[in-house]
Design a protein around this motif. Sequence first.
Motif, PDB file in Angstrom:
ATOM      1  N   VAL A 124      -1.180  31.374 -23.661  1.00  0.00           N
ATOM      2  CA  VAL A 124      -2.004  31.727 -22.498  1.00  0.00           C
ATOM      3  C   VAL A 124      -3.076  32.754 -22.873  1.00  0.00           C
ATOM      4  N   HIS A 125      -2.849  33.516 -23.964  1.00  0.00           N
ATOM      5  CA  HIS A 125      -3.806  34.536 -24.386  1.00  0.00           C
ATOM      6  C   HIS A 125      -4.686  34.073 -25.556  1.00  0.00           C
ATOM      7  N   ALA A 126      -4.660  32.761 -25.876  1.00  0.00           N
ATOM      8  CA  ALA A 126      -5.312  32.273 -27.110  1.00  0.00           C
ATOM      9  C   ALA A 126      -6.788  32.628 -27.192  1.00  0.00           C
ATOM     10  N   ASN A 164      12.896  43.900 -14.473  1.00  0.00           N
ATOM     11  CA  ASN A 164      12.628  44.094 -15.902  1.00  0.00           C
ATOM     12  C   ASN A 164      11.219  44.639 -16.120  1.00  0.00           C
ATOM     13  N   ARG A 165      10.237  44.103 -15.382  1.00  0.00           N
ATOM     14  CA  ARG A 165       8.860  44.608 -15.549  1.00  0.00           C
ATOM     15  C   ARG A 165       8.788  46.093 -15.173  1.00  0.00           C
ATOM     16  N   ASP A 166       9.537  46.497 -14.141  1.00  0.00           N
ATOM     17  CA  ASP A 166       9.559  47.916 -13.754  1.00  0.00           C
ATOM     18  C   ASP A 166      10.189  48.768 -14.855  1.00  0.00           C
ATOM     19  N   VAL A 203       8.415  45.893 -25.950  1.00  0.00           N
ATOM     20  CA  VAL A 203       9.095  44.816 -25.226  1.00  0.00           C
ATOM     21  C   VAL A 203       8.106  43.838 -24.596  1.00  0.00           C
ATOM     22  N   HIS A 204       8.586  42.616 -24.446  1.00  0.00           N
ATOM     23  CA  HIS A 204       7.933  41.607 -23.617  1.00  0.00           C
ATOM     24  C   HIS A 204       8.854  41.311 -22.447  1.00  0.00           C
ATOM     25  N   GLY A 205       8.271  40.970 -21.307  1.00  0.00           N
ATOM     26  CA  GLY A 205       9.069  40.476 -20.181  1.00  0.00           C
ATOM     27  C   GLY A 205       8.312  39.401 -19.444  1.00  0.00           C
ATOM     28  N   SER A 206       9.012  38.348 -19.031  1.00  0.00           N
ATOM     29  CA  SER A 206       8.367  37.292 -18.236  1.00  0.00           C
ATOM     30  C   SER A 206       7.717  37.916 -17.006  1.00  0.00           C
ATOM     31  N   ASP A 207       6.588  37.325 -16.567  1.00  0.00           N
ATOM     32  CA  ASP A 207       5.852  37.929 -15.453  1.00  0.00           C
ATOM     33  C   ASP A 207       5.976  37.175 -14.133  1.00  0.00           C
ATOM     34  N   ALA A 208       6.680  36.026 -14.115  1.00  0.00           N
ATOM     35  CA  ALA A 208       6.829  35.252 -12.869  1.00  0.00           C
ATOM     36  C   ALA A 208       7.957  34.246 -13.063  1.00  0.00           C
TER      37      ALA A 208
HETATM   38 MG    MG Z   1       2.583  39.112 -20.394  1.00  0.00          MG
END
Ligand code: MG
Length: 141
Positions: free
Chosen positions: A53-55, A86-88, A116-121
Amino acid sequence: MAIERTLSIIKPDAVAKNVIGKIYSRFEEAGLKIVAARMVQLSRAEAEGFYAVHAARPFFKDLVEFMISGPVMVTALEGEGAILKNRDLMGATDPKKADAGTIRADFADSIDANAVHGSDAAETAAVEIAYYFPALNVYSR
Ligand code: MG
Ligand code: RTP
């Protein structure tokens, strides 16, 4: 609030700092359960696919280089409102802007090496969990 699952990745910087357990404690203390986990050395193709998605973004090349610079700890978490929770816990993408007491404020060094990475939705969580774990290897409990 509904029980959800989300994908967490402890990135190479935090794995190298030996703080996997400290980060897992944050999840557990917030009521999130670890329902699947694997340590993975991502290939370039896997990292590019994961962040596809960030390509087109200027930081994409550095992001991929960073994500393949060492092993990561990939973890599926489950709990009430797990995605937002998790995002919080993670805090803002840029650790300089992250609230005190968040994972990124405490363990990240920069916007690139941000622990860290966390899913956003919900949709991305489902795709990301399936990317790393066959459904049979995720253990609701
Ligand atoms: Mg992200
Ligand atoms: P993540 O996907 O890793 O959980 O991070 P995030 O949602 O907080 O941030 P996102 O916008 O999805 O960006 C993915 C990763 O790319 C790097 N980034 N660098 N230099 C920059 O402006 C910039 N913006 C984003 C970060 O390492 C971020 O985690």
